[in-house]
Design a protein around this motif. Structure first.
Motif, PDB file in Angstrom:
ATOM      1  N   ARG A  67      15.296   1.248 -13.979  1.00  0.00           N
ATOM      2  CA  ARG A  67      14.615   2.540 -14.101  1.00  0.00           C
ATOM      3  C   ARG A  67      13.419   2.633 -13.144  1.00  0.00           C
ATOM      4  O   ARG A  67      13.104   3.694 -12.614  1.00  0.00           O
ATOM      5  N   PHE A  68      12.762   1.513 -12.941  1.00  0.00           N
ATOM      6  CA  PHE A  68      11.602   1.457 -12.029  1.00  0.00           C
ATOM      7  C   PHE A  68      11.942   2.058 -10.659  1.00  0.00           C
ATOM      8  O   PHE A  68      11.186   2.862 -10.112  1.00  0.00           O
ATOM      9  N   LEU A 126       6.026  -0.816   2.177  1.00  0.00           N
ATOM     10  CA  LEU A 126       5.746  -0.975   0.742  1.00  0.00           C
ATOM     11  C   LEU A 126       6.461  -2.171   0.125  1.00  0.00           C
ATOM     12  O   LEU A 126       7.628  -2.433   0.439  1.00  0.00           O
ATOM     13  N   LEU A 127       5.752  -2.833  -0.759  1.00  0.00           N
ATOM     14  CA  LEU A 127       6.334  -3.885  -1.582  1.00  0.00           C
ATOM     15  C   LEU A 127       6.453  -3.358  -3.009  1.00  0.00           C
ATOM     16  O   LEU A 127       5.469  -2.815  -3.545  1.00  0.00           O
ATOM     17  N   LEU A 128       7.613  -3.497  -3.602  1.00  0.00           N
ATOM     18  CA  LEU A 128       7.814  -3.044  -4.990  1.00  0.00           C
ATOM     19  C   LEU A 128       8.236  -4.236  -5.842  1.00  0.00           C
ATOM     20  O   LEU A 128       9.189  -4.956  -5.481  1.00  0.00           O
ATOM     21  N   LEU A 129       7.531  -4.444  -6.938  1.00  0.00           N
ATOM     22  CA  LEU A 129       7.795  -5.585  -7.807  1.00  0.00           C
ATOM     23  C   LEU A 129       7.865  -5.090  -9.248  1.00  0.00           C
ATOM     24  O   LEU A 129       7.025  -4.303  -9.686  1.00  0.00           O
ATOM     25  N   HIS A 130       8.881  -5.565  -9.970  1.00  0.00           N
ATOM     26  CA  HIS A 130       9.093  -5.128 -11.343  1.00  0.00           C
ATOM     27  C   HIS A 130       9.433  -6.352 -12.186  1.00  0.00           C
ATOM     28  O   HIS A 130      10.314  -7.138 -11.799  1.00  0.00           O
ATOM     29  N   GLY A 131       8.712  -6.546 -13.281  1.00  0.00           N
ATOM     30  CA  GLY A 131       8.987  -7.725 -14.099  1.00  0.00           C
ATOM     31  C   GLY A 131       8.455  -7.554 -15.505  1.00  0.00           C
ATOM     32  O   GLY A 131       8.239  -6.432 -15.983  1.00  0.00           O
ATOM     33  N   ILE A 134       6.107  -4.566 -16.301  1.00  0.00           N
ATOM     34  CA  ILE A 134       4.985  -4.323 -15.385  1.00  0.00           C
ATOM     35  C   ILE A 134       5.544  -3.921 -14.020  1.00  0.00           C
ATOM     36  O   ILE A 134       6.557  -4.475 -13.572  1.00  0.00           O
ATOM     37  N   ASP A 135       4.910  -2.930 -13.427  1.00  0.00           N
ATOM     38  CA  ASP A 135       5.334  -2.413 -12.118  1.00  0.00           C
ATOM     39  C   ASP A 135       4.188  -2.568 -11.123  1.00  0.00           C
ATOM     40  O   ASP A 135       3.028  -2.278 -11.463  1.00  0.00           O
ATOM     41  N   LEU A 136       4.550  -2.959  -9.931  1.00  0.00           N
ATOM     42  CA  LEU A 136       3.568  -2.993  -8.838  1.00  0.00           C
ATOM     43  C   LEU A 136       4.174  -2.309  -7.619  1.00  0.00           C
ATOM     44  O   LEU A 136       5.321  -2.589  -7.255  1.00  0.00           O
ATOM     45  N   ILE A 137       3.398  -1.413  -7.026  1.00  0.00           N
ATOM     46  CA  ILE A 137       3.754  -0.890  -5.702  1.00  0.00           C
ATOM     47  C   ILE A 137       2.521  -1.088  -4.832  1.00  0.00           C
ATOM     48  O   ILE A 137       1.424  -0.619  -5.170  1.00  0.00           O
ATOM     49  N   ALA A 138       2.698  -1.817  -3.742  1.00  0.00           N
ATOM     50  CA  ALA A 138       1.547  -2.151  -2.888  1.00  0.00           C
ATOM     51  C   ALA A 138       1.932  -1.990  -1.427  1.00  0.00           C
ATOM     52  O   ALA A 138       3.042  -2.342  -1.026  1.00  0.00           O
ATOM     53  N   ARG A 139       0.990  -1.432  -0.656  1.00  0.00           N
ATOM     54  CA  ARG A 139       1.270  -1.145   0.753  1.00  0.00           C
ATOM     55  C   ARG A 139       0.598  -2.187   1.653  1.00  0.00           C
ATOM     56  O   ARG A 139      -0.577  -2.513   1.465  1.00  0.00           O
TER      57      ARG A 139
END
Ligand SMILES: C[S@@+](CC[C@H](N)C(=O)[O-])C[C@H]1O[C@@H](n2cnc3c(N)ncnc32)[C@H](O)[C@@H]1O
Length: 209
Positions: A29-30, A138-143, A200-205
């Motif tokens: 879903r993220f 962009l880096l996208l991390l989901h965990g 937890i979601d992270l989006i970082a540029r």
């Protein structure tokens, strides 16, 4: 746990699932929630991509997708998924901690449920993820967060492998954090991830040069 253990354990899980896909064939879903980020023609690297549900969906959005994964069983199922959905994904078998990565920088680097790494391996893992993002990309991390240990609806049992907002804020301090959000939700992603979950979601540029 050694890389051989990971490969053996995961291949057995994927084999045991038979014709089924352990985490389903729909994207997490993220990624769907952030679909407006993914412009057709952009490049994306998915790490520890499993049976291909996320890489195939990103390819369907028109992205040029490369996926890394250690389990040959997962890769075989991922290739079948891509064929059946009529998209091309470059699938590469590698150990993302100790093995080779393509010497390319991508518009998007995506890690979804890659918490097999303990704290020491995670330093290497995050460093490699960051290096694969092009400047401005962009880096996208989901965990999962540590609360997931109580839910037991997926993810590792080693609490030190899970992420907190503080941990990610610190680890990605050299990137510009655009989203960092710990929350709970009911998920239904195949037999592997089902039920109330602490996510937890992270989006970082990556800063532009
Ligand atoms: C929880 S699954 C998530 C799969 C996929 N990202 C998804 O969300 O559907 C973790 C994946 O990491 C892979 N994996 C474990 N250790 C790895 C390593 N060192 N290098 C590459 N892949 C690895 C496993 O084979 C498994 O497919």
């Amino acid at each position: 746990m050694t890389k051989i253990d990971q490969e053996t354990i995961w291949s057995q899980r994927y084999r045991d699932a038979g014709e089924d896909y352990l985490f389903g064939v729909a994207p997490c879903r993220f990624l769907e929630v952030h679909r407006q980020l993914f412009e057709s023609g952009a490049t994306a690297l998915l790490v520890a991509d499993g049976e291909g549900r996320n890489s195939v969906w990103l390819a369907e959005q028109g992205l040029k997708v490369t996926a890394l994964e250690i389990s040959p069983v997962a890769l075989e199922k991922a290739r079948r998924l891509a064929r059946g959905r009529g998209v091309d994904v470059e699938f590469i078998r590698t150990d993302i901690i100790a093995g080779e990565w393509p010497a390319v920088e991508y518009d998007f680097v995506v890690g979804v449920f890659i918490q097999f790494a303990g704290p020491d391996e995670r330093v290497v893992q995050f460093d490699r993820l960051k290096r694969a993002v092009r400047p401005g990309g962009l880096l996208l991390l989901h965990g999962y967060t540590p609360k997931q240990i109580e839910y037991k609806t997926g993810g590792p049992s080693a609490v030190e492998n899970l992420y907190t907002e503080d941990l990610l804020r610190h680890a990605f301090a050299d990137f510009r954090i655009e989203t960092l959000h710990a929350y709970e939700a009911d998920i239904d992603e195949g037999a592997g991830h089902r039920g109330r979950s602490a996510l937890i979601d992270l989006i970082a540029r990556r800063p532009a040069l």
